[in-house]
Design a protein around this motif. Structure first.
Motif, short mmCIF file in Angstrom:
data_model
loop_
_atom_site.label_atom_id
_atom_site.label_comp_id
_atom_site.label_asym_id
_atom_site.label_seq_id
_atom_site.Cartn_x
_atom_site.Cartn_y
_atom_site.Cartn_z
N ASP A 111 0.83 -1.20 0.00
CA ASP A 111 0.00 0.00 0.00
C ASP A 111 0.87 1.25 0.00
O ASP A 111 0.53 2.26 -0.62
CB ASP A 111 -0.93 0.00 1.21
CG ASP A 111 -2.01 1.05 1.09
OD1 ASP A 111 -2.62 1.15 0.00
OD2 ASP A 111 -2.24 1.80 2.06
N GLY A 112 1.99 1.17 0.70
CA GLY A 112 2.90 2.31 0.75
C GLY A 112 3.50 2.63 -0.61
O GLY A 112 3.85 3.78 -0.89
N LEU A 113 3.62 1.61 -1.47
CA LEU A 113 4.17 1.86 -2.80
C LEU A 113 3.18 2.67 -3.65
O LEU A 113 3.58 3.45 -4.50
CB LEU A 113 4.48 0.54 -3.51
CG LEU A 113 5.59 -0.31 -2.90
CD1 LEU A 113 5.90 -1.48 -3.81
CD2 LEU A 113 6.83 0.53 -2.68
N VAL A 114 1.89 2.47 -3.38
CA VAL A 114 0.87 3.19 -4.15
C VAL A 114 0.56 4.53 -3.50
O VAL A 114 0.32 5.52 -4.18
CB VAL A 114 -0.41 2.34 -4.27
CG1 VAL A 114 -1.42 3.02 -5.17
CG2 VAL A 114 -0.08 0.95 -4.81
N HIS A 115 0.58 4.56 -2.18
CA HIS A 115 0.28 5.81 -1.46
C HIS A 115 1.39 6.13 -0.47
O HIS A 115 1.20 6.00 0.74
CB HIS A 115 -1.05 5.70 -0.73
CG HIS A 115 -2.22 5.40 -1.61
ND1 HIS A 115 -2.83 4.17 -1.65
CD2 HIS A 115 -2.86 6.15 -2.54
CE1 HIS A 115 -3.81 4.18 -2.54
NE2 HIS A 115 -3.84 5.38 -3.09
N PRO A 116 2.54 6.56 -0.98
CA PRO A 116 3.68 6.83 -0.09
C PRO A 116 3.37 7.93 0.92
O PRO A 116 3.93 7.94 2.01
CB PRO A 116 4.77 7.30 -1.08
CG PRO A 116 4.30 6.91 -2.43
CD PRO A 116 2.80 6.90 -2.37
N GLU A 117 2.45 8.83 0.55
CA GLU A 117 2.16 9.96 1.43
C GLU A 117 1.55 9.52 2.76
O GLU A 117 1.66 10.22 3.76
CB GLU A 117 1.23 10.96 0.73
CG GLU A 117 -0.19 10.46 0.46
CD GLU A 117 -0.28 9.61 -0.80
OE1 GLU A 117 0.78 9.22 -1.34
OE2 GLU A 117 -1.40 9.30 -1.23
#
Lengths: 186, 186
Positions: A111-117
DNA sequence: GAGTATATGGTACGACTGTTTCACTAACGA
DNA sequence: TCGTTAGTGAAACAGTCGTACCATATACTC
């Protein structure tokens, strides 16, 4: 004056919510089913945590805290050969009891790869094991602040975890770790 | 009789949908935004693919097909030392152009851990690289059907990819791969 | 009792989801 | 032109989502 606050309730909810997320994953998490499983209401979840996003952040922090505690209990066994230590770490992290943690770990990373923010400290979550791991494998390190050896060891462990969780082939992954241990020993 | 079918339209949509998924990820995929970006309508997506689930399956198959083609173009360079071959594979898979594939790869794996029933062939997706990889590293294998060496090599690559995508620290991950190559060489 | 702050239930809002239904047009063979 | 099949737009359906609003209950001090 007025009714006294009850911070223990929030803590209790957080603990149970963490159990729930570890069991059901992050992806499809929804307030209503979560509340139902926790014998509370979406209303109370938002009352205690402000928003779903903050609730998730709290749950992830709690999960990481638990993982760190467990690891700290286990890792100090830095005795024995490199092989034994490596096998010990692998046996611990790949045990069935750790599966929910591992699953959540991969889920958060993806998920962090898609939404790093949403995950400002994801990099830290990867590298903060290096301190302890570096200490554990000091004798095969190239120097006191060698980051390459921990990086490689963790890569092998994560890569084999990836394989094991996807294929379920414990025999093959176990043997691959043994082979790596042999290589590391020279 | 009647109007002739136009299978090319479905193919065109599938190709563009795959681009879209590679760019935006699988997690939040929704028919209406997807259709808007593809200059079509949710109505047509369902007309062509039956359901969202089948559309996703088609997109994943297409993405895997593309990846396999790219890999086949690249991998036959099995010349040079173990180090050179390993470095070549790492340079290729960790290049920025591959990032969308890698992202989707991790995303599918993570989702598969929560919903294994949706990915009956996930295990294969992990192990089917072994054929080609095993051939590439035959000289460091312990035998003709050695599965341990490919397993370990892929674990290192995936583990380092995991690290690189999360931390962005190319220098450290590159060095870790070099160190592994040295170990493998003996 | 009043006053006050916390806790909680119920409900509804607006925005989304995948999917369905109905109508209609487009392109072909006879 | 007619029958037939493929393609397509618009709208609606039934559901879920996170969240906000309003009332009320609870537990405390004074």
């Amino acid at each position: 004056m007025g009714r006294p606050a009850d911070p223990a309730r929030r803590e209790r909810t957080l603990a149970r919510a963490t159990d729930y997320v570890l069991a059901h994953g992050l992806a499809g998490l929804s307030l209503r089913p979560l509340a139902a499983a926790l014998d509370t209401s979406p209303r109370m979840l938002l009352y205690d945590f402000g928003s779903k996003q903050e609730l998730v952040a709290a749950v992830l922090a709690e999960a990481r805290r638990r993982g760190a505690v467990r690891l700290a209990e286990r890792l100090p066994v830095a005795t024995g050969s490199v092989q034994e230590r490596l096998r010990g770490i692998w046996a611990w992290i790949s045990a069935d009891e750790r599966a929910p943690f591992v699953r959540l770990f991969f889920e958060v990373h993806a998920d962090g790869l898609v939404h790093p923010e949403n995950y400002p400290d994801q990099g830290e979550a990867i590298t903060d094991w290096f301190g302890t791991l570096g200490a554990t494998f000091r004798d095969v390190s190239t120097g006191p602040d060698d980051t390459v050896t921990p990086t490689l060891v963790m890569a092998v462990v994560r890569g084999l975890l990836f394989d094991l969780t996807a294929t379920g082939d414990r025999h093959r992954t176990d043997r691959a770790l043994d082979r790596f241990a042999e290589l590391l020993k020279q």
